[in-house]
Design an enzyme around this catalytic site. Sequence first.
Site, short mmCIF file in Angstrom:
data_model
loop_
_atom_site.label_atom_id
_atom_site.label_comp_id
_atom_site.label_asym_id
_atom_site.label_seq_id
_atom_site.Cartn_x
_atom_site.Cartn_y
_atom_site.Cartn_z
N SER A 60 10.30 -33.19 -2.57
CA SER A 60 10.27 -34.59 -2.12
C SER A 60 9.16 -35.42 -2.76
O SER A 60 9.07 -36.63 -2.48
CB SER A 60 10.14 -34.65 -0.59
OG SER A 60 11.37 -34.36 0.02
N LYS A 63 10.33 -38.57 -4.28
CA LYS A 63 10.45 -39.85 -3.57
C LYS A 63 9.31 -40.81 -3.90
O LYS A 63 9.40 -42.01 -3.61
CB LYS A 63 10.52 -39.60 -2.06
CG LYS A 63 11.76 -38.81 -1.64
CD LYS A 63 11.83 -38.65 -0.13
CE LYS A 63 13.08 -37.88 0.28
NZ LYS A 63 12.85 -36.44 0.42
N SER A 123 10.29 -39.04 5.02
CA SER A 123 10.77 -38.32 3.84
C SER A 123 12.28 -38.15 3.88
O SER A 123 12.82 -37.09 3.55
CB SER A 123 10.09 -36.94 3.73
OG SER A 123 10.27 -36.39 2.45
N LYS A 226 2.09 -37.92 -0.28
CA LYS A 226 3.48 -37.51 -0.05
C LYS A 226 3.58 -36.00 -0.09
O LYS A 226 3.02 -35.36 -0.97
CB LYS A 226 4.39 -38.13 -1.12
CG LYS A 226 5.88 -37.83 -0.90
CD LYS A 226 6.42 -38.63 0.26
CE LYS A 226 7.81 -38.19 0.66
NZ LYS A 226 7.81 -36.87 1.36
#
Length: 394
Positions: A60, A63, A123, A226
């Site tokens: 992720s 992202k 997320s 993140k």
Amino acid sequence: MKKPMSALFASIALCSSATAFALVTPNPPALNAKGYVLMDYQSGSVIVGGNQDAALAPASLTKLMTAYVVGKEIETGRTTWDSKVDVSENAWSVKFPDSSKMFIKPGDNVTVADLMRGLIIQSGNDSAVALAEHVAGTESGFVALMNQWAANLGMTSTQFINSHGLDGQGIHTTPNDMAILMRHIIEDVPDVYKLYSEKRFVWADIKQYNRNRLLWDNSLNVDGGKTGYTSEAGYSLVSSATQGQMRLISVVMGTPSAQTRVEASRQLLNYGFRFYETDQLAESDATEVTAKVWKGASSAIPLGFEQDVYATYLRGNSRGVSKEVEVFAPLVAPINQGDIIGSVTWKVGNDEIATEPLVAKSSVEQGSIFKRAWDTVVLWFKSLFTDAKDLWEQ
């Protein structure tokens, strides 16, 4: 510009003491991760790295680029924070079993702002697809934008295949590329970066918390980052924190657990703040040196930098910083504003800490026929009898 006939180096000491201090610094922390890097935000210098250029699955962390592309689309006006997005079947949360999601469903009419919070805080894989389709019509079209932006930002070892980061053939990035991306998010799309500090978000009556546990760490001023996890990638975390005027970016990829990625990130950030410092060496709007111009309508030109210059080095070394100024000589008109006509290098002892091109801060047109003829004669005589320094110093 004319090809320079010679170059002059001027060494300028920035400190009163010539004594070199040998500083003792502990080794960087040993981390249980597939790859990691600690980068200073202002200078872009890598303080610590381990397998920082290894090709790894991003999970992720992908992202981060999804959010960056949307932020640039908002900047250009092609969409807005208040734009409404119709959720398609492709973005339906049930399409992503056993993975993070915002819990949107077909027919929902959701603002870009809410989808961005779902993407960044929760997320959400579903919100990633919804945003991708909103921006580019299809997810594949959006992925093309992601890869184009990666190339533009200098992420030379990154390839995206989807907007959310689930494992697949060909997807890869590196810790260094992720640090570069986070640096650009902070600098280029600050309104997007603000969302990374938000700790919780509610959608469909479901309250979800930001997975970056460092946001709750009182020992560090972490204001964004993140997380990422897949079975292929392991547990990863990109974080940024400030201390005084210094900002650091840490990237830890492929750790064995969620707790390990937090501890590893904490160790990197603490190490950087404890033993390193970042100083501004020059300002973009200042004149570094004024140089002599030959055969021009003006006899002098200010030289400086296109951007502020920063350097990162061991704490306590600021007393030993020196700089070398190189100016192409002779400088012969015409000269255009922005032309590179030299450089400045800063050092601590024999170690180079920063180098920046010197550019013309204004333009100088050619002088009259008489001026050009006279300077041609003077230059010829000076080349025989004088030091090169006289060819550029005002």
